[in-house]
Scaffold this active site. Structure first.
Site, mmCIF file in Angstrom:
data_model
loop_
_atom_site.group_PDB
_atom_site.id
_atom_site.type_symbol
_atom_site.label_atom_id
_atom_site.label_comp_id
_atom_site.label_asym_id
_atom_site.label_seq_id
_atom_site.Cartn_x
_atom_site.Cartn_y
_atom_site.Cartn_z
ATOM 1 N N ASN A 5 -16.727 -9.055 -0.090
ATOM 2 C CA ASN A 5 -15.329 -8.849 -0.453
ATOM 3 C C ASN A 5 -15.206 -7.646 -1.382
ATOM 4 O OD1 ASN A 5 -12.413 -9.970 -0.845
ATOM 5 N ND2 ASN A 5 -13.145 -9.584 -2.912
ATOM 6 N N GLU A 6 -14.416 -6.654 -0.966
ATOM 7 C CA GLU A 6 -14.099 -5.480 -1.790
ATOM 8 C C GLU A 6 -15.345 -4.840 -2.389
ATOM 9 O OE1 GLU A 6 -11.021 -6.361 -4.631
ATOM 10 O OE2 GLU A 6 -9.501 -6.571 -3.079
ATOM 11 N N ASN A 23 -7.856 -6.136 2.394
ATOM 12 C CA ASN A 23 -7.044 -6.625 1.291
ATOM 13 C C ASN A 23 -6.041 -5.539 0.928
ATOM 14 O OD1 ASN A 23 -8.905 -8.691 1.338
ATOM 15 N ND2 ASN A 23 -9.865 -8.181 -0.615
ATOM 16 N N TYR A 58 0.452 -3.654 -6.002
ATOM 17 C CA TYR A 58 -0.407 -2.672 -6.644
ATOM 18 C C TYR A 58 -0.150 -1.315 -5.999
ATOM 19 C CZ TYR A 58 -3.069 -6.610 -8.561
ATOM 20 O OH TYR A 58 -3.459 -7.751 -9.224
ATOM 21 N N LYS A 94 -0.803 -15.127 -8.457
ATOM 22 C CA LYS A 94 -0.326 -14.805 -7.111
ATOM 23 C C LYS A 94 -0.169 -16.043 -6.234
ATOM 24 C CE LYS A 94 -2.216 -10.116 -6.954
ATOM 25 N NZ LYS A 94 -3.065 -10.155 -8.155
#
Length: 761
Positions: free
Chosen positions: A373-374, A428, A434, A528
């Site tokens: 992830n990321e 994502n 953002y 969130k």
């Protein structure tokens, strides 16, 4: 015969201690337990990270005869097991099951079992940098498993000892069952039995082979939420009439395909994957959840209408995977290879992936293994790419039935070689939160799909934060429930109407602990979620998804938004209603102001705001009510005030025609003086970050490495942040500013004249 004893009760716990023989300062606790259930989400990035000791006496005679294995289902992040002072095992990785054979070290009478658990920073164990709290503790169940000398394997990566691979062929299915047996003796055989959902015996095979194949005629398919049908397979080691050991596992028969144009195909039918991501923690408990907590989470996810869950960012409790099977959720399961690639952590990614696949192979709900992830947030490197190729090959070697995927960070270019590694890809994206605007999301995916038409593309994260702040003029970054509702309305319309997207996952189903966060007015959490961290309040956006994802035949409803936003200053106010029924009528103080239809399930009414107005929405037989109240001045209780903020927006001098800390970074950098100002500020921020890197490891590990070069992708994402919001968020990188520093920055900005096009806005 196998005996499984849960040993959650009566442990002695010593905080901030690594000595397994220690007794001073011990307190009694029961498992599951975490030492971060309070400081893990109170803000400040200062939750305790270190070693703690759990101890308990085991009486050998009470355990009975046989081999005795300690089974730990979650110890975060690393742990060492001692018996009577002797070190028996070490394990790295806080989210999986692992076992230790205690047999040879048990003595007659009481034995002191000690487990030293450590969640301190460690450059060889993932995760070390991420936007969530790394709760320490023995936070899942612990067992003693007692077996015969001949038994189904307990030593291979915490796996259950039975591996079930169904293959659907037309109306029938072949089910390969493989077992792993330790010390099978001559004369002993294995009895395999398959049962239907009602526990009726369907077929039985007795064999000395460790692999057999069943044929199920007219197989009943596992078909997601529509029909999550489960079979069960039991395997027994028998000698004559005696059962020596047994294991069992449920399984489901289904086919699936991920098509780059038509999305997810389940059993030959298009089955759109539209759902949520889930973190496992909750308010008051941290990650030390009880079964009823997992069950409640599943029922809430089912209620919202999700067809898929991304279980982020680590292996979840086995009970929750069982619930996914039972409720028909299609699952993305992943390891915590996240945010920062550590060249020293490769072996840990491999071991965590082996545990994830081996332990969860039999779950029909799981369709993809998540590699990372990321992880390219700081860019791709040859070592990072090699690590991913190893993991990708490992998944395909261990499991030839499922696909691999990644969750790529927004600024990762679509032509990065990282994108080419897995079978399917997700991104994502937070356009509209953002940086960027909400309407950028759909076109971005269209561009990817046009550029790489043969790579299935999905959205693994999207979302924005909302707390109990309110406004009639929602704007990006205001943390209001109204902006979150608007954001999700827009994203639903863009993402759900693009058939080619193989899956979409809201970030997140629930607010969760992220102790480094300092924004939104409630530090220490990521807000969130479609629901609050205590699971007590469903935000309006929850109902936006329910309106799209639940059919009116299944769960008809109507919901008036803004129930916590009572006092309003405007003469005419907008009232939003969500429903999965075709028509909504709104009554104000008993009088109808009209009926509306809305193919997108979002109904908007203009309501005259006079005195107190009682609202009543009617859709078919279903109703919902709320109240609004006319006030002359805005209720400041609805406006964001940062908790512990050095400065709030209203404390800042903002002369007309000149910049201030309340302006967006992208606007400031649209002119040369603004760029020069930010270059100077960026150097100061970099200096602060470099100083933190020289500081102790705990402080360094708590936040993020941020590239603040003007041309970086991260900066492009954050262009819509005000400078004040950006400086407050720098707390996640352990960078803080004094009031004097912020006022000095604002004074410098007050000298920079806005370009004409901005002055005329």
């Amino acid at each position: 015969m196998r005996k499984i004893l849960k040993i959650n009760e009566g442990w002695q716990f010593i905080k901030d201690c690594a000595d397994p023989a220690a007794t001073e300062g011990a307190v009694s606790v029961n498992l599951p337990h975490t030492w971060n259930n309070e400081d893990g989400y109170d803000g400040g990035s200062d939750y305790f990270r270190g070693s703690c000791v759990y101890s308990k006496n085991l009486n050998k005679e009470e355990l009975g005869d046989g081999l005795h294995y300690l089974e730990i289902r979650g110890a975060n992040s690393s742990a060492d097991v001692y018996l009577n002072g002797e070190h028996l095992a070490h394990h790295d990785g806080g989210y999986s099951t692992w076992r230790v054979n205690l047999t040879g070290n048990l003595v007659s009478g009481d034995n002191k079992l000690s487990i030293v658990v450590d969640n301190a920073p460690n450059e060889t164990v993932y995760p070390q940098m991420a936007d969530f709290t790394f709760y320490g503790g023995l936070y899942r169940d612990v067992y003693i498993v007692t077996v015969n000398e001949t038994h189904f394997d307990l030593d291979y990566y915490g796996a259950p000892g039975i591996k079930i691979t169904p293959v659907v062929e037309g109306k029938d299915a072949k089910v390969e069952v493989e077992v792993y047996v330790t010390d099978l003796k001559e004369g002993q055989q294995i009895v395999y039995t398959i049962y239907d959902k009602e526990e009726n015996e369907l077929q039985k095979i007795t064999s000395s082979d460790k692999k057999v194949v069943f044929e199920i005629k007219d197989v009943h398919l596992w078909h997601g939420r529509k029909d999550p049908y489960l079979y069960c397979c039991e395997a027994e080691i028998v000698e004559g009439e005696e059962v020596i050991d047994n294991v069992c596992s449920r399984f489901g028969c289904r086919t699936f395909k991920i098509d780059p144009n038509n999305g997810f195909i389940l059993n030959g039918e298009e089955y759109p994957l539209r759902g949520v991501s889930r973190h496992q923690d909750r308010l008051g408990f941290g990650n030390a959840l009880l079964p009823e907590h997992h069950k409640e989470d599943m029922e809430l996810i089912f209620e919202v209408g999700a067809t898929t869950i991304r279980l982020a960012h680590y292996q979840h409790d086995q009970y929750f995977y069982d619930l996914c099977d039972e409720y028909g959720m299609v699952v993305w399961a992943e390891i915590p290879y996240i945010s920062r690639h550590m060249p020293t952590g490769r072996e840990n990614t491999i071991s965590q992936m082996k545990e994830l696949v081996a332990q969860n192979y039999n779950h029909p709900s799981i369709v993809v293994w998540g590699l990372s992830n990321e992880i390219t947030i700081s860019g791709s490197t040859p070592d990072l790419l090699e690590n991913h190729n190893i993991l990708n090959d490992l998944c395909h070697e261990m499991d030839k039935t499922r696909l691999t995927t990644i969750a790529s960070v927004s600024m990762c270019k679509i032509d990065d070689p990282y994108i080419q590694i897995p079978d399917v890809v997700s991104y994502n994206h937070y356009f509209g939160w953002y940086g960027g605007e909400t309407d950028m999301n759909g076109p971005w995916f269209d561009k990817f799909h046009a550029t790489y038409p043969n790579i299935p593309i999905g959205c693994s994260e999207y979302g924005c934060e909302a707390l109990n702040w309110h406004t009639s003029d929602p704007k990006q970054g205001d943390y209001t429930e109204e902006y979150q509702a608007y954001y999700h309305e827009e994203l639903i319309k863009q993402l759900f109407t693009r058939k080619y997207m193989w899956a979409t996952h809201v970030w997140n189903m629930f607010d969760f602990g992220a102790d480094a966060r300092a924004e939104g007015g409630e530090n220490g959490q990521n807000h969130k979620g479609l629901m609050t961290m205590d699971r007590k309040y469903k935000k309006d956006s929850f109902y936006a998804y329910k309106a799209w994802l639940r059919s009116p035949e299944e769960a008809p409803f109507v919901h008036i938004c803004g129930k916590r936003y009572v006092d309003r200053v405007e003469d005419v106010t907008k009232v939003t209603v969500y429903s999965n029924l075709p028509e909504v009528e709104l009554f104000v103080n008993g009088e109808s102001i009209g009926k509306k239809t809305a193919p997108d399930h979002f109904f908007y009414f203009d309501v005259k705001n006079v005195g107190e107005s009682k609202l009543r929405a009617v859709a078919g037989e279903y109703t919902d009510e709320s109240i609004i109240n006319k006030v002359e001045t805005f209720n400041e209780a609805y406006r964001l005030v940062e908790k512990g903020a050095i400065l709030n927006w209203f404390d800042i001098d903002a002369p007309e025609g000149y910049f201030s800390l309340n302006d967006k970074l992208s606007d400031i950098m649209s002119c040369l003086p603004g760029k020069l100002w930010f270059a100077k500020v960026g150097m100061k921020i970099k200096k602060k970050m470099d100083e933190n890197k020289k500081d102790d490891g705990e402080k360094k590990s708590g936040g993020f490495d941020v590239d603040l070069s003007g041309g970086g992708g991260l900066m492009q994402m954050m262009g819509s942040f005000t400078v004040l919001r950006l400086t407050s968020m720098m707390g996640m990188a352990n960078v803080s500013f004094t009031k004097e520093e912020l006022l000095k920055m604002n004074k410098e900005l007050n000298k920079i004249k806005k370009p004409k096009e901005l002055r005329n806005k």
